[in-house]
Structure formats: structure tokens, C-alpha cells
Design a protein around this motif. Structure first.
Motif, PDB file in Angstrom:
ATOM      1  N   LEU A  87     130.141 -15.587 -25.573  1.00 16.12           N
ATOM      2  CA  LEU A  87     128.713 -15.291 -25.702  1.00 16.12           C
ATOM      3  C   LEU A  87     128.110 -16.031 -26.894  1.00 16.12           C
ATOM      4  O   LEU A  87     128.582 -15.891 -28.026  1.00 16.12           O
ATOM      5  N   ARG A  88     127.078 -16.814 -26.618  1.00 13.45           N
ATOM      6  CA  ARG A  88     126.386 -17.586 -27.656  1.00 13.45           C
ATOM      7  C   ARG A  88     124.901 -17.583 -27.338  1.00 13.45           C
ATOM      8  O   ARG A  88     124.472 -18.054 -26.294  1.00 13.45           O
ATOM      9  N   ARG A  89     124.109 -17.011 -28.232  1.00 14.63           N
ATOM     10  CA  ARG A  89     122.686 -16.830 -27.936  1.00 14.63           C
ATOM     11  C   ARG A  89     121.962 -18.174 -27.849  1.00 14.63           C
ATOM     12  O   ARG A  89     122.051 -19.007 -28.741  1.00 14.63           O
ATOM     13  N   GLU A 147     116.988 -12.738 -25.852  1.00 17.65           N
ATOM     14  CA  GLU A 147     118.262 -12.139 -25.459  1.00 17.65           C
ATOM     15  C   GLU A 147     118.815 -12.785 -24.186  1.00 17.65           C
ATOM     16  O   GLU A 147     118.882 -12.170 -23.119  1.00 17.65           O
ATOM     17  N   TYR A 149     122.220 -15.479 -23.287  1.00 20.49           N
ATOM     18  CA  TYR A 149     123.429 -16.006 -23.903  1.00 20.49           C
ATOM     19  C   TYR A 149     124.179 -16.919 -22.947  1.00 20.49           C
ATOM     20  O   TYR A 149     124.375 -16.591 -21.768  1.00 20.49           O
ATOM     21  N   CYS A 151     127.690 -18.132 -21.721  1.00 17.24           N
ATOM     22  CA  CYS A 151     128.912 -17.335 -21.659  1.00 17.24           C
ATOM     23  C   CYS A 151     129.998 -18.119 -20.929  1.00 17.24           C
ATOM     24  O   CYS A 151     129.753 -19.194 -20.385  1.00 17.24           O
TER      25      CYS A 151
END
Length: 370
Positions: A87-89, A147, A149, A151
Motif C-alpha cells: 500500500l502506497r498512497r 485516500e 493507494y 497496492c
């Protein structure tokens, strides 16, 4: 192929992100669970998407509420198990090109925020600040939702599969379902197993699996191609947000390249014509990408419902549950879908009214519990 046990509480059919989420949550609730997958885990729709989990789904606060709950569950799962889900925004930018799109956003913003979505209307100039490749002259405004991300879908599938097995679930790959009897006996080349409850999470094959149990689930397949192009020198060093255009064109950073999606050629359209159409929209909306070659990335089939919203519920006349038709949004809803199915098996109420997710909404004249 390992022999199947003689019986179990629940058989989950389908080993993608939806099926593994369901198996994990059932097993952790103490329900005897066997998952059957026709190929390898995550080999269906789970590996076909752009690899983004987001909370904002324009025009559908119910889906958004499932996505909000699912994103929170992913963070909690990663913290609880130590599993890196990648997970990386990156954020989500939805471009608007005419006034009615802007008005639709304003009309639904309160409902989206009530569903827990962090989303705001931004100007064209602000949209270009968020994605400098966009052409401000082609945009009226945009929706911005931080919000979202990037993934690793394979890591998510593996994580839930591992947790399911640690909780006692039995997972069988390369085990296609060949028949389902009225008494709940499920047939495979590895033998048969009787289940008190059957859960169909078979993605593009969900309609076929449901038909074996004499259940009508109006899920069809929609083929998609994902393309790659080079990142121009003018692009920022930070990752580009997932950016969606009303034409259905979408782009995001993919390592040192850019991922491009816009479906697949129409039935009466050649691949070359489709690529020209994608290139046209790409060059118009993101001028720095004009003329850049588009290369094949990967392709696959999505499971699609008639209205683009998932079916999550139960058949009214037999112990057959389903979670399918996610229309490319399964990664964003898998934890919530697993929770709803678990609650249906345990006869518990969910956190929200899930009746609108039942297949009954697309089956004329039918009445279905869910």
C-alpha cells in the motif's frame, strides 16, 4: 491433487481476492471452510486490474462505504499480521469536462462524505497541480480523493490465503468445480465434498458456477487490456495519482512508466482503431503523452454485473451465497464483502443495510433476502 475432506461447513468457490477474504474471515470466526480454485490463487480478475484500492466511487455511496471499510481493514490486516500489501498512497483524481458532471458531484458529495469518503471538488488549475500531465484547457474541474493507494494484488491474495490457512481453512488449487448437487455436494476431479453452505466467489465464472446449483446470477465477463507508455521528462518525480477521464481513460504511474487503461476494442472495432482512439484521448487530455507508443501490458477478464455494482447476498431458496460481479472493483471491496458473507453465514447483521447488494435488484419479478 489432494483428496478433499468428506464434508465441511462452507465451501468457497473461487480463489481470488474475494474468495480468500471470505475464507479468511469465515475460518477466523471458527467456521469450517474449504476453498476451491480452478487454477492458481489470484489467477482470475484479481490480477487484471490497475492495482489501486480507493474509497471514492462517483455516483455510488454504497460501493464507497464498502471501499472505506475495506481500506481500513487492509491497514488493520497489515498491522495485525505483518503482511506487506504494497500500500502506497497516490490519491485519485476524477476529471470533469462538462457542467453536468460537476453538478452530479455536488449533488452526491454529502452522501459520499456520509459514507466516510474524503473527497472534494477542485479547480482545473488545482487538478493540474495534482497531475501536471493534464491539460488545464480540457478540464472544468475535478474530484480529488487522497485516500487511494497503489497496492500489490498478489500480496493481498497471498496474505489472506495464508491467514485463512493459519485459521484452519483448507485451500485447494487446480481444483475446478464440475457439479453441485441439490444437497450441497460439490464435485471436482479430486473428489466430492458436502457443504452446509456454498459461497460462489468465482469472478468471471460465477454465472457458470451458480447455474450448477440452479441459481441465476447475471454476471458476464468483460475483457480488458492494460497498456504501458514511457514517462515523459516533464513528469514530476513523485508518483502520478490515479487519474480518470470521462471517456473511461485512466492513467497512473507504474514504476518508471505510466499505466494506461481504457477497456478493450469494441466487438466491431479493430485493435488498431482502438489503439488510435486511446492515443487520441491520451494526447488530448495529457499532451505530454501525445505520440508516445503504447505497449501491451497484460489482459484479462473482469466479472461484471448489469449495473456495475457487485452482487453480495444469498439465494432465497437454498444455502447458496454469492459475492461476484465486482466490475473491476473487487480489490477495493474484498474485506467488506468477506465480512458481509461471514455475517450471512453466521446469521448476523452487518454494519450497513446490504439488501441493495442482492442479485434480486437485477432479476425481474424475483424477491430475495440479503
Amino acid at each position: 491433487m489432494s483428496q478433499l475432506p468428506e464434508r465441511t461447513d462452507v465451501v468457497v468457490i473461487g480463489g481470488g481476492v474475494i474468495g480468500n477474504s471470505i475464507a479468511c474471515q469465515l475460518a477466523e470466526a471458527g467456521v469450517g471452510t474449504v476453498l476451491l480454485e480452478r487454477g492458481a490463487l489470484g489467477s482470475g480478475s484479481s490480477g487484471t486490474t490497475a492495482g489501486v484500492v480507493r474509497t471514492y466511487f462517483p455516483g455510488n455511496p454504497l460501493i464507497s462505504s464498502l471501499a472505506v471499510r475495506s481500506l481500513a481493514a487492509y491497514h488493520a490486516f497489515s498491522e495485525r499480521t505483518g503482511t506487506d500489501l504494497g500500500l502506497r498512497r497516490i490519491g485519485l483524481l476524477v476529471l470533469f469536462t462538462d457542467e453536468h458532471q460537476v453538478q452530479d458531484f455536488r449533488d452526491t458529495q454529502a452522501a459520499q462524505q456520509a459514507a466516510g469518503v474524503d473527497v472534494e471538488l477542485v479547480t482545473a488549475a488545482e487538478a493540474v497541480r495534482l497531475n501536471p500531465l493534464a491539460d488545464e484547457r480540457t478540464i472544468l474541474a475535478a474530484a480529488w480523493s487522497p485516500e487511494a493507494y497503489a497496492c500489490d494484488p498478489a500480496a493481498i491474495v497471498r496474505g489472506y490465503a495464508t491467514a485463512a490457512q493459519q485459521a484452519g481453512a483448507i485451500l485447494r488449487t487446480e481444483t475446478p468445480v464440475t457439479g453441485i448437487d441439490p444437497d450441497g455436494r460439490v464435485h471436482t476431479p479430486a473428489g466430492s465434498i458436502r457443504a452446509d453452505t456454498i459461497v460462489c466467489a468465482a469472478g468471471p465464472w460465477a454465472g457458470t458456477v451458480a447455474a450448477m446449483a440452479d441459481v441465476h446470477l447475471p454476471v458476464t465477463t468483460y475483457p480488458v487490456d492494460m497498456l504501458l507508455t514511457d514517462t515523459p521528462d516533464s513528469a514530476p518525480r513523485s508518483a502520478l495519482p490515479m487519474t480518470i477521464h470521462p471517456s473511461s481513460l485512466r492513467i497512473r504511474s507504474w514504476g518508471d512508466r505510466i499505466l494506461v487503461g481504457m477497456g478493450r476494442p469494441a466487438p466491431d472495432e479493430t485493435r488498431q482503431s482502438w489503439l488510435q482512439r486511446v492515443s487520441h484521448h491520451l494526447g488530448t487530455t495529457f499532451p505530454a503523452l501525445a505520440g508516445d507508443g503504447l505497449e501491451y501490458g497484460w489482459s484479462g477478464d473482469l466479472d461484471v454485473s448489469p449495473d456495475g455494482m457487485a452482487f453480495i447476498g444469498r439465494d432465497p431458496s437454498r444455502p447458496f451465497l454469492y459475492a461476484a460481479g465486482f466490475s473491476g472493483q473487487g480489490l477495493c471491496q474484498a474485506p467488506a464483502a468477506g465480512e458481509i458473507i461471514r455475517n450471512l453465514v453466521l446469521d448476523k447483521k452487518s454494519w450497513t443495510d446490504t439488501a441493495g447488494l442482492s442479485a434480486a435488484r437485477c432479476l425481474s419479478g424475483s424477491v430475495e433476502a440479503g
